[in-house]
Motif scaffolding. Structure first.
Motif, PDB file in Angstrom:
ATOM      1  N   ASN A 155       0.820  -1.201   0.000  1.00 50.02           N
ATOM      2  CA  ASN A 155       0.000   0.000   0.000  1.00 50.02           C
ATOM      3  C   ASN A 155       0.861   1.260   0.000  1.00 50.02           C
ATOM      4  OD1 ASN A 155      -2.487   1.307  -0.028  1.00 50.02           O
ATOM      5  ND2 ASN A 155      -2.483   1.568   2.176  1.00 50.02           N
ATOM      6  N   GLN A 156       2.028   1.185  -0.613  1.00 53.10           N
ATOM      7  CA  GLN A 156       2.956   2.300  -0.604  1.00 53.10           C
ATOM      8  C   GLN A 156       2.870   3.143  -1.868  1.00 53.10           C
ATOM      9  OE1 GLN A 156       5.173   2.852   2.012  1.00 53.10           O
ATOM     10  NE2 GLN A 156       4.129   1.263   3.138  1.00 53.10           N
ATOM     11  N   GLY A 157       1.711   3.180  -2.515  1.00 56.50           N
ATOM     12  CA  GLY A 157       1.555   3.992  -3.708  1.00 56.50           C
ATOM     13  C   GLY A 157       2.063   3.312  -4.961  1.00 56.50           C
ATOM     14  N   VAL A 158       2.320   2.005  -4.910  1.00 56.24           N
ATOM     15  CA  VAL A 158       2.807   1.283  -6.075  1.00 56.24           C
ATOM     16  C   VAL A 158       1.742   1.278  -7.166  1.00 56.24           C
ATOM     17  CG1 VAL A 158       3.558  -0.977  -6.901  1.00 56.24           C
ATOM     18  CG2 VAL A 158       4.338  -0.129  -4.701  1.00 56.24           C
ATOM     19  N   ASN A 159       0.493   1.105  -6.788  1.00 58.04           N
ATOM     20  CA  ASN A 159      -0.600   1.101  -7.743  1.00 58.04           C
ATOM     21  C   ASN A 159      -1.667   2.049  -7.243  1.00 58.04           C
ATOM     22  OD1 ASN A 159      -2.907   0.480  -9.322  1.00 58.04           O
ATOM     23  ND2 ASN A 159      -1.983  -1.473  -9.826  1.00 58.04           N
ATOM     24  N   ALA A 160      -2.010   3.038  -8.054  1.00 57.89           N
ATOM     25  CA  ALA A 160      -2.955   4.067  -7.630  1.00 57.89           C
ATOM     26  C   ALA A 160      -4.410   3.617  -7.741  1.00 57.89           C
ATOM     27  CB  ALA A 160      -2.737   5.315  -8.471  1.00 57.89           C
ATOM     28  N   SER A 161      -4.679   2.436  -8.245  1.00 58.99           N
ATOM     29  CA  SER A 161      -6.051   1.972  -8.400  1.00 58.99           C
ATOM     30  C   SER A 161      -6.729   1.834  -7.042  1.00 58.99           C
ATOM     31  CB  SER A 161      -6.098   0.631  -9.123  1.00 58.99           C
ATOM     32  OG  SER A 161      -7.429   0.165  -9.186  1.00 58.99           O
ATOM     33  N   THR A 162      -7.989   2.192  -7.002  1.00 53.60           N
ATOM     34  CA  THR A 162      -8.761   2.064  -5.766  1.00 53.60           C
ATOM     35  C   THR A 162      -9.630   0.818  -5.783  1.00 53.60           C
ATOM     36  OG1 THR A 162     -10.529   3.421  -6.688  1.00 53.60           O
ATOM     37  CG2 THR A 162      -8.815   4.553  -5.397  1.00 53.60           C
ATOM     38  N   CYS A 163      -9.504  -0.012  -6.786  1.00 52.20           N
ATOM     39  CA  CYS A 163     -10.325  -1.214  -6.900  1.00 52.20           C
ATOM     40  C   CYS A 163     -10.107  -2.132  -5.699  1.00 52.20           C
ATOM     41  CB  CYS A 163      -9.992  -1.959  -8.195  1.00 52.20           C
ATOM     42  SG  CYS A 163     -11.121  -3.311  -8.545  1.00 52.20           S
ATOM     43  N   GLY A 164     -11.158  -2.412  -4.978  1.00 52.81           N
ATOM     44  CA  GLY A 164     -11.079  -3.293  -3.830  1.00 52.81           C
ATOM     45  C   GLY A 164     -10.419  -2.694  -2.610  1.00 52.81           C
ATOM     46  N   GLN A 165     -10.150  -1.410  -2.655  1.00 54.53           N
ATOM     47  CA  GLN A 165      -9.445  -0.774  -1.542  1.00 54.53           C
ATOM     48  C   GLN A 165     -10.283  -0.861  -0.266  1.00 54.53           C
ATOM     49  OE1 GLN A 165      -8.204   3.253  -2.349  1.00 54.53           O
ATOM     50  NE2 GLN A 165      -6.185   2.724  -1.604  1.00 54.53           N
ATOM     51  N   GLY A 166      -9.646  -1.215   0.827  1.00 59.52           N
ATOM     52  CA  GLY A 166     -10.327  -1.330   2.103  1.00 59.52           C
ATOM     53  C   GLY A 166     -10.942  -2.698   2.355  1.00 59.52           C
ATOM     54  N   SER A 167     -10.913  -3.578   1.366  1.00 61.81           N
ATOM     55  CA  SER A 167     -11.515  -4.908   1.517  1.00 61.81           C
ATOM     56  C   SER A 167     -10.507  -5.982   1.891  1.00 61.81           C
ATOM     57  CB  SER A 167     -12.191  -5.320   0.204  1.00 61.81           C
ATOM     58  OG  SER A 167     -13.201  -4.411  -0.141  1.00 61.81           O
ATOM     59  N   TYR A 168      -9.231  -5.638   1.880  1.00 66.43           N
ATOM     60  CA  TYR A 168      -8.187  -6.637   2.084  1.00 66.43           C
ATOM     61  C   TYR A 168      -7.198  -6.190   3.147  1.00 66.43           C
ATOM     62  CZ  TYR A 168     -10.202  -7.875  -2.399  1.00 66.43           C
ATOM     63  OH  TYR A 168     -11.093  -8.188  -3.402  1.00 66.43           O
ATOM     64  N   PRO A 171      -2.894  -7.064   9.301  1.00 65.87           N
ATOM     65  CA  PRO A 171      -2.388  -6.535  10.565  1.00 65.87           C
ATOM     66  C   PRO A 171      -1.380  -5.403  10.390  1.00 65.87           C
ATOM     67  CG  PRO A 171      -1.908  -8.892  10.362  1.00 65.87           C
ATOM     68  CD  PRO A 171      -2.631  -8.481   9.140  1.00 65.87           C
ATOM     69  N   SER A 172      -0.661  -5.376   9.277  1.00 67.02           N
ATOM     70  CA  SER A 172       0.357  -4.342   9.096  1.00 67.02           C
ATOM     71  C   SER A 172      -0.231  -3.030   8.603  1.00 67.02           C
ATOM     72  CB  SER A 172       1.417  -4.813   8.102  1.00 67.02           C
ATOM     73  OG  SER A 172       0.853  -4.864   6.806  1.00 67.02           O
ATOM     74  N   GLY A 173      -1.496  -3.037   8.223  1.00 64.56           N
ATOM     75  CA  GLY A 173      -2.103  -1.801   7.754  1.00 64.56           C
ATOM     76  C   GLY A 173      -3.121  -2.050   6.667  1.00 64.56           C
ATOM     77  N   THR A 174      -3.609  -0.974   6.122  1.00 65.15           N
ATOM     78  CA  THR A 174      -4.659  -1.031   5.116  1.00 65.15           C
ATOM     79  C   THR A 174      -4.183  -1.750   3.869  1.00 65.15           C
ATOM     80  OG1 THR A 174      -5.478   1.054   5.967  1.00 65.15           O
ATOM     81  CG2 THR A 174      -6.264   0.392   3.818  1.00 65.15           C
TER      82      THR A 174
END
Length: 189
Positions: A155-168, A171-174
């Motif tokens: 989640n370090q900005g490698v892919n800017a797509s928001t597809c499925g964001q917040g669903s996966y 423990p280490s973060g979003t």
């Protein structure tokens, strides 16, 4: 006697290392298979869209807003009545048929273990983007799914797509478990 104990200890550490290596190789192989499935199915959907691209028929794949998101919640409603396109279909019916077949392949309905799907991706989300008019243009199919390991760096900005964001989340973060694949192409007349 001491030499034997030391050699058994060294041998045991080596065996544990080999077991850990085997486990990591198995996980990596599984992740590669998941990415291959996503890549193949995304390319196939884009080709189906290309075949059904006359006039403004592409609007049936992206909706009037220019986007379409399909996940386990929306798929039930979207594919409640899928037409049988073994005979002639309208472009709208063909789009529903294509998306339904694509979704079924993505969730692995062709491979069952008992009553559970086993051949597809884990908890997939599909985002299809293109011109809101459904006319020729640039179309993107993005597939997100749940991976096996929490990758804190994913989640370090490698892919800017928001597809499925917040669903996966992990423990280490979003989005630590989110895996994503996007294919973009031009579909024209």
């Amino acid at each position: 006697m001491l030499e034997v104990l030391i050699s058994v200890l060294v041998f045991s550490i080596g065996v544990l290392g080999i077991a850990a290596l085997q486990l990591k190789a198995k996980q990596s192989g599984y992740e590669a298979v998941q990415r291959t499935i996503a890549s193949s199915l995304a390319a196939e959907l884009l080709e189906r869209m290309r075949l059904n691209s006359s006039g403004t028929s592409l609007i049936n794949y992206v909706t009037a807003a220019g986007t379409q998101t399909i996940n386990s919640t929306t798929a039930t409603t979207l594919f409640a009545s899928t037409p049988d396109c073994s005979a002639a279909c309208t472009s709208t019916q063909l789009a529903t048929y294509d998306l339904s077949n694509f979704w079924n392949a993505l969730i692995g309905t062709g491979e069952l273990r008992g009553t559970a799907n086993t051949g597809g991706l884990v908890n997939p989300t599909v985002c299809i983007n293109g011109p809101a008019t459904g006319t020729p243009g640039t179309y993107t199919v993005t597939i997100a799914w749940r991976g096996q390991a929490d990758l804190a760096w994913s989640n370090q900005g490698v892919n800017a797509s928001t597809c499925g964001q917040g669903s996966y989340d992990g423990p280490s973060g979003t989005n630590g478990y989110r895996r994503i694949l996007s294919i973009t192409t031009w579909i024209g007349p």
